[in-house]
Design an enzyme around this catalytic site. Structure first.
Site, short mmCIF file in Angstrom:
data_model
loop_
_atom_site.label_atom_id
_atom_site.label_comp_id
_atom_site.label_asym_id
_atom_site.label_seq_id
_atom_site.Cartn_x
_atom_site.Cartn_y
_atom_site.Cartn_z
N HIS A 130 0.87 -1.19 0.00
CA HIS A 130 0.00 0.00 0.00
C HIS A 130 0.91 1.24 0.00
CE1 HIS A 130 -2.86 2.90 1.78
NE2 HIS A 130 -3.82 2.06 1.46
N ASP A 207 3.10 -4.55 8.18
CA ASP A 207 1.88 -3.78 7.97
C ASP A 207 0.72 -4.75 8.10
OD1 ASP A 207 -0.38 -2.64 6.94
OD2 ASP A 207 0.54 -1.89 5.10
N GLN A 210 -4.38 -5.27 6.88
CA GLN A 210 -5.36 -6.19 6.28
C GLN A 210 -5.38 -7.56 6.94
OE1 GLN A 210 -7.67 -5.39 4.24
NE2 GLN A 210 -6.98 -3.38 3.57
N LYS A 233 -10.52 -0.55 10.37
CA LYS A 233 -10.66 -1.78 9.57
C LYS A 233 -11.03 -2.97 10.44
CE LYS A 233 -7.14 -0.34 6.21
NZ LYS A 233 -7.88 0.10 5.01
N CYS A 372 -4.66 2.62 -3.65
CA CYS A 372 -3.37 3.05 -3.06
C CYS A 372 -2.25 2.04 -3.33
CB CYS A 372 -3.51 3.30 -1.55
SG CYS A 372 -4.69 4.58 -1.15
N1 PLP Z 1 -1.70 -0.84 4.56
C1 PLP Z 1 -2.63 -1.58 3.96
C2 PLP Z 1 -2.29 -2.96 3.48
C3 PLP Z 1 -3.92 -1.08 3.77
O1 PLP Z 1 -4.84 -1.81 3.17
C4 PLP Z 1 -4.21 0.23 4.24
C5 PLP Z 1 -5.53 0.82 4.03
O2 PLP Z 1 -6.24 0.48 3.12
C6 PLP Z 1 -3.20 0.96 4.88
C7 PLP Z 1 -1.95 0.39 5.02
C8 PLP Z 1 -3.44 2.33 5.39
O3 PLP Z 1 -4.31 2.32 6.46
P1 PLP Z 1 -4.83 3.69 7.11
O4 PLP Z 1 -5.38 4.50 5.96
O5 PLP Z 1 -5.87 3.26 8.06
O6 PLP Z 1 -3.68 4.36 7.75
#
Ligand code: PLP
Length: 415
Positions: A130, A207, A210, A233, A372
């Protein structure tokens, strides 16, 4: 909700906890909410926890001696303990409340990264990350002269481990990977990644945006140096998330934001920093959101993360069955048995955004765009994709409505 762990989810009962699922879309269609990878919905238990703190227990934390402040402080620190338990951290000092995954990555990049990286050092990511787990490292590279490398994925969305291993070397200081790709759904082989990263002398940033909502998170078992996830999430409030870091690493890192709470002593000459976790929580924190997050984590723990994952897997397999043969269908990522609860796809000749808009007319909320993950979409030679993503409250019937809406949308767009 004391349902035995081996039983399938009682989705009808769970759905009754989520008032928003009763929404009627465009005046006539029951909402079919399949945008859970972007953000999930909240059960009454979380909404009530937020209302309760504002009605009965709200004050600033850490600063006042009065009755309400003590109550708010206790609940805030209880929330930290709930988060510690959820990720199986050794100590609550290792749990930093942030605004979300993005904030967690930025915190580590700005503090550990700025303090430790030198020109020529390398940061290894995967091409499936992401933007939140790419851009802060690119910014860090710009500041320090380090380099960001990307491990490739196969045509069917698996991380190419030989290439990953080859890209690791003595210059690699950090490996930052998602547990589950938010587009491919691929569950990355974290055990092997950890082993290789640490053998090369690099730190591991996980990270878990998900995966934390969908499967058990155990920072000690995965031997993560850092891990981040977002509350919104995992049926929690937005504006709250968790950054985990091993205590010795967090202790050695300089603070991130400066201000109240993160200090020990301030004089006209300078300041000394507070101990963990306050050192990384400058200013008034998102008090109620942290308490709401604890309610959310308790909710999914009670439902059972393994059962949630099994339920989503069944829905994803069913979705594959129903849509895989639609004319022009190209599903991104691996076979359903190897992935998390989502399906990203394109229909040849049709724009993903048009598809999402048309299925929305039938009440089905999916997402379209680059999600993203521009480098990943570039890898597959596409600008974007459509994505349906499932959670504990979704049903087989909703998957059928989605498949039918998709069929109608394709027919309409091909006319
Ligand atoms: N990393 C992953 C794999 C994601 O799917 C997302 C959000 O869709 C993020 C990071 C970013 O999360 P946040 O926007 O809640 O900071």
């Amino acid at each position: 909700m004391s349902i035995a762990t081996q039983l399938p989810l009682d989705v009808a009962t769970l759905r009754a906890d989520f008032p928003i699922l009763e929404t009627t879309v465009h005046g006539q269609h029951p909402l079919v909410y399949l945008d859970n990878a972007a953000s999930t919905q909240r059960p009454r238990q979380v909404i009530e926890a937020l209302v309760d703190v504002y009605e009965h227990a709200y004050a600033n934390v850490h600063r006042s001696a009065h009755y309400l402040a003590a109550m708010a402080n206790d609940r805030y620190e209880d929330a930290r303990e709930a988060a510690r338990r959820f990720i199986h951290a050794k100590s609550a000092h290792e749990v930093i409340f942030t605004s979300g995954t993005t904030a967690g990555v930025n915190l580590v990049a700005r503090t550990w990264g700025d303090a430790n990286l030198r020109p020529g050092d390398e940061i290894l990511l995967t091409i499936a990350e992401h933007h939140s787990n790419i851009v802060p490292w690119q910014q860090l590279a710009e500041r320090t002269g380090a380099q960001v490398k990307f491990a490739p994925v196969s045509d069917d969305g698996h991380l190419l481990m030989d290439d990953f291993a080859r890209l690791l070397n003595e210059r690699t200081r950090l490996v930052a990977v998602a547990t589950v790709s938010n587009v491919l759904g691929t569950i990355h082989p974290l055990g092997e990644i950890e082993r290789l990263a640490h053998a090369a002398g690099a730190l591991l940033f996980v990270d878990a945006a998900q995966s934390a909502p969908h499967m058990t998170t155990d920072v000690q078992a995965m031997n993560a140096d850092f891990l981040a996830f977002s509350g919104h999430k995992v049926v929690g409030p937005s504006g709250i998330g968790v950054l985990y870091g091993k205590e010795a690493l967090l202790d050695a890192m300089p603070p991130f934001l400066g201000g109240g709470s993160m200090i020990n002593v301030v004089t006209t000459e300078g300041f000394t920093t507070a101990r963990l976790p306050a050192k990384f929580e400058a200013g008034t924190p998102p008090i109620a959101n942290a308490i709401g997050l604890a309610a959310a984590l308790e909710y999914v723990e009670q439902v059972g993360l393994e059962r949630i994952h099994a339920h989503e897997l069944a829905l994803t397999q069913y979705a594959h069955e129903l849509v895989a043969d639609l004319p022009g269908m190209r599903i991104l990522g691996p076979a359903p048995e190897h992935k998390g609860g989502l399906i990203s796809f394109n229909i040849e000749g049709l724009a993903a955004m048009d598809i999402a808009e048309l299925v929305d007319q039938q009440g089905v909320a999916i997402r379209a765009g680059h999600h993203c993950t521009m480098p990943l979409h570039a890898r597959y030679g596409i600008a974007g994709s459509a994505r349906a993503s499932f959670y504990l409250y979704n049903t087989r019937e909703e998957v059928e409505v989605f498949a039918q809406a998709l069929r109608s949308a394709i027919k309409m767009l091909r006319r």
